[in-house]
Design a protein around this motif. Structure first.
Motif, PDB file in Angstrom:
ATOM      1  N   MET A  81      -1.671  -0.092   0.687  1.00 38.10           N
ATOM      2  CA  MET A  81      -0.326  -0.657   0.804  1.00 38.10           C
ATOM      3  C   MET A  81       0.627   0.049  -0.164  1.00 38.10           C
ATOM      4  N   ASN A  82       1.856   0.274   0.281  1.00 39.64           N
ATOM      5  CA  ASN A  82       2.825   1.007  -0.539  1.00 39.64           C
ATOM      6  C   ASN A  82       3.425   0.152  -1.647  1.00 39.64           C
ATOM      7  N   ASN A  83       3.511  -1.153  -1.415  1.00 40.35           N
ATOM      8  CA  ASN A  83       4.188  -2.037  -2.362  1.00 40.35           C
ATOM      9  C   ASN A  83       3.228  -3.109  -2.854  1.00 40.35           C
ATOM     10  N   ILE A  84       3.153  -3.268  -4.175  1.00 44.10           N
ATOM     11  CA  ILE A  84       2.217  -4.218  -4.771  1.00 44.10           C
ATOM     12  C   ILE A  84       2.559  -5.669  -4.386  1.00 44.10           C
ATOM     13  N   PHE A 107       1.860 -14.734  -3.119  1.00 46.85           N
ATOM     14  CA  PHE A 107       3.250 -15.099  -3.364  1.00 46.85           C
ATOM     15  C   PHE A 107       3.766 -14.324  -4.569  1.00 46.85           C
ATOM     16  N   PRO A 108       4.360 -13.155  -4.361  1.00 47.66           N
ATOM     17  CA  PRO A 108       4.756 -12.295  -5.480  1.00 47.66           C
ATOM     18  C   PRO A 108       5.839 -12.907  -6.354  1.00 47.66           C
ATOM     19  N   ARG A 109       5.664 -12.710  -7.661  1.00 50.76           N
ATOM     20  CA  ARG A 109       6.661 -13.118  -8.643  1.00 50.76           C
ATOM     21  C   ARG A 109       7.235 -11.847  -9.261  1.00 50.76           C
ATOM     22  N   THR A 110       8.526 -11.602  -9.012  1.00 53.30           N
ATOM     23  CA  THR A 110       9.189 -10.400  -9.483  1.00 53.30           C
ATOM     24  C   THR A 110      10.572 -10.777 -10.001  1.00 53.30           C
ATOM     25  N   PRO A 111      11.270  -9.866 -10.683  1.00 59.69           N
ATOM     26  CA  PRO A 111      12.620 -10.204 -11.147  1.00 59.69           C
ATOM     27  C   PRO A 111      13.490 -10.731 -10.019  1.00 59.69           C
ATOM     28  N   ASN A 112      14.137 -11.834 -10.253  1.00 61.15           N
ATOM     29  CA  ASN A 112      15.033 -12.507  -9.281  1.00 61.15           C
ATOM     30  C   ASN A 112      14.299 -13.163  -8.123  1.00 61.15           C
ATOM     31  N   ASN A 113      12.969 -13.295  -8.214  1.00 62.75           N
ATOM     32  CA  ASN A 113      12.240 -13.882  -7.087  1.00 62.75           C
ATOM     33  C   ASN A 113      11.064 -14.718  -7.563  1.00 62.75           C
ATOM     34  N   ALA A 114      11.173 -16.044  -7.359  1.00 62.79           N
ATOM     35  CA  ALA A 114      10.063 -16.947  -7.635  1.00 62.79           C
ATOM     36  C   ALA A 114       9.985 -17.993  -6.525  1.00 62.79           C
ATOM     37  N   SER A 147       7.846  -0.766  -6.894  1.00 66.88           N
ATOM     38  CA  SER A 147       6.753  -1.073  -5.960  1.00 66.88           C
ATOM     39  C   SER A 147       5.412  -1.188  -6.657  1.00 66.88           C
ATOM     40  N   ARG A 148       5.379  -0.983  -7.988  1.00 67.74           N
ATOM     41  CA  ARG A 148       4.111  -0.981  -8.731  1.00 67.74           C
ATOM     42  C   ARG A 148       4.020  -2.096  -9.765  1.00 67.74           C
ATOM     43  N   HIS A 149       5.075  -2.918  -9.876  1.00 71.65           N
ATOM     44  CA  HIS A 149       5.098  -3.918 -10.940  1.00 71.65           C
ATOM     45  C   HIS A 149       5.339  -5.331 -10.409  1.00 71.65           C
ATOM     46  N   LEU A 150       4.669  -6.290 -11.057  1.00 67.79           N
ATOM     47  CA  LEU A 150       4.864  -7.711 -10.810  1.00 67.79           C
ATOM     48  C   LEU A 150       5.123  -8.412 -12.132  1.00 67.79           C
ATOM     49  N   SER A 151       5.789  -9.540 -12.082  1.00 68.08           N
ATOM     50  CA  SER A 151       6.002 -10.334 -13.295  1.00 68.08           C
ATOM     51  C   SER A 151       4.802 -11.228 -13.590  1.00 68.08           C
TER      52      SER A 151
END
Length: 467
Positions: A449-452, A458-465, A233-237
């Motif tokens: 907010m609990n989740n970054i 438009f969040p970019r995270t592992p497995n999500n673009a 919940s604290r990291h983004l790509s």
């Protein structure tokens, strides 16, 4: 000519516009009793109530659905209800686009509570929700006041490259950029687009340092990228960083700048985004047992940050573990990298105020940080905030050519790639310092907010673009 107002403007000026004809546009939030339209245009968390005239055709009324976009010309009236000071008595309505009720039922715009996971699945629509529109308006104001702060303090805004050949920190995975087919072996990078291996940057710090050694005070504010598989919940790509660099600055001055900077941001938001903060604060009171949002922000402004060395921190954690029988998952040993559990304990339990930790061991810090006289520690500092942990990391940079060269050797940093960085120490090098503030982290802290992933469009995270 009828004057057009945003809903925010109309609500602010409403008492001076009673009985005047105005034009507003927006999206319908709700439609009750075939008479009351609740309208919002994104300019404010507050809505405008439209009273439908009885003259409207029933065919038009059937097209008035939640989410539909409309234009309204009406007369401003003082409201009889207690929830709003003014309302608009409609004279004419144009429906730009009506939302089909069946489609609405499958979207996050239907009037019921949705999980944040559901909102992320329809990230292209969540701008129209109350909570996400609040966060985005606050995000805008934070970005604006960051530029305002640096401009007023004599800094120059620097655009550092997004495409790079080096990893600033020397650790962590990076996204590679290439036009070649990497399945072909061996790979000849001299035939690639840039004729060498290139990556998406994790930081603009090294380039900003070189600029500060000619311009004095500079800062970067842009996107950076990390390819670590951190699904938390604290990291983004892909995220945004602010990195000031200042010539002739020692660590103590750097710490004072960072504290002043953070307090300026929070004070600005409290003064300019109170409507949105109040909405988010009320939401926290309803759904969470955490500290109240406004109280938390006021606490940051009220007291000076606690400043303490890494060595003192290790002693405190060791003593607390023995005296209070606290069991940390990670053993307390000098030379260790502090973990989230240690940081949270210091901020939330022990000091109960933001903490600045300085003079970290060389072995856990980057090659560019200035070595202290003891030869064991470097002039590094981290600022820890309640709930979120590290929010700023910085240091006084190593300005001495020979020592910097040795640190690069000790950390296996490729001096051939960073020849230009070494070179800056040969042309009038001076003591200089800087730090990095994760923009999305400060937005997360201020909004509660609990989740970054819920503080960036438009969040970019592992497995999500997606989107």
């Amino acid at each position: 000519m009828i004057k057009k107002y945003s809903i925010k403007e109309l609500l602010n000026k409403g008492k001076f516009l009673i009985d005047q004809k105005v034009l507003v546009e927006g999206w319908i939030r709700s439609f009750r009793y075939s008479i009351f339209i609740i309208l919002n245009d994104g300019s404010t968390i507050n809505n405008l109530q439209i009273i439908l005239s009885k003259k409207f055709d029933k065919k038009i009324i059937k097209k008035i659905t939640i989410g539909s976009s409309i234009r309204v010309i009406g007369i401003v009236k003082k409201s009889i209800g207690k929830k709003q000071y003014i309302e608009l008595k409609s004279l004419d309505i144009i429906i730009y686009e009506s939302v089909d009720k069946e489609i609405l039922q499958k979207s996050i715009l239907q009037p019921k509570k949705h999980s944040f996971e559901k909102l992320r699945e329809q990230a292209h629509l969540r701008f129209k929700t109350n909570i996400f529109s609040c966060v985005m308006r606050i995000r805008h104001h934070i970005a604006f006041c960051i530029h305002k702060y640096f401009h007023e303090h004599g800094f120059f805004y620097l655009h550092t490259p997004i495409i790079t050949t080096s990893n600033c920190e020397g650790t962590g995975k990076m996204f590679q950029i290439t036009t070649m087919n990497l399945k072909n072996q061996p790979i000849d990078y001299t035939k690639d687009f840039f004729k060498c291996e290139t990556y998406l940057s994790v930081s603009g710090q090294l380039e900003a340092e070189s600029a500060s050694l000619g311009l004095g005070k500079v800062y970067t504010f842009g996107p950076v990228f990390r390819a670590e598989n951190s699904n938390t919940s604290r990291h983004l790509s892909e995220f945004w960083m602010i990195e000031p660099e200042i010539a002739f600055y020692h660590l103590e001055e750097n710490i004072n700048l960072a504290e002043n900077f953070l307090k300026f941001i929070i004070k600005y938001i409290v003064e300019n985004s109170m409507e949105d903060l109040t909405f988010l604060d009320q939401r926290l009171k309803k759904y969470s047992q955490k500290n109240r949002l406004l109280e938390k922000l006021e606490l940051i402004l009220k007291f000076p940050f606690k400043k303490i060395s890494y060595t003192e921190v290790i002693k405190i954690l060791d003593q607390e573990e023995k005296k209070k029988n606290i069991k940390f998952l990670h053993p307390i040993v000098w030379g260790m990298d502090l973990q989230s559990e240690h940081e949270q304990y210091l901020v939330d339990k022990y000091f109960k105020t933001p903490v600045v930790i300085f003079d970290y061991p060389c072995i856990i810090k980057a090659f560019y940080m200035r070595v202290n006289n003891d030869g064991k520690t470097v002039r590094a500092m981290d600022i820890l905030f309640p709930e979120i942990g590290e929010i700023i990391g910085g240091s006084q940079r190593e300005e001495r050519y020979d020592i910097l060269l040795q640190r690069m050797k000790d950390t296996n940093t490729d001096k051939n790639k960073l020849w230009w960085y070494l070179d800056t120490r040969r042309f009038g090098s001076v003591p200089h310092s800087g730090f990095g503030l994760g923009f999305d982290r400060i937005v997360q802290f201020i909004t509660g907010m609990n989740n970054i992933r819920d503080v960036i469009p438009f969040p970019r995270t592992p497995n999500n673009a997606e989107f």
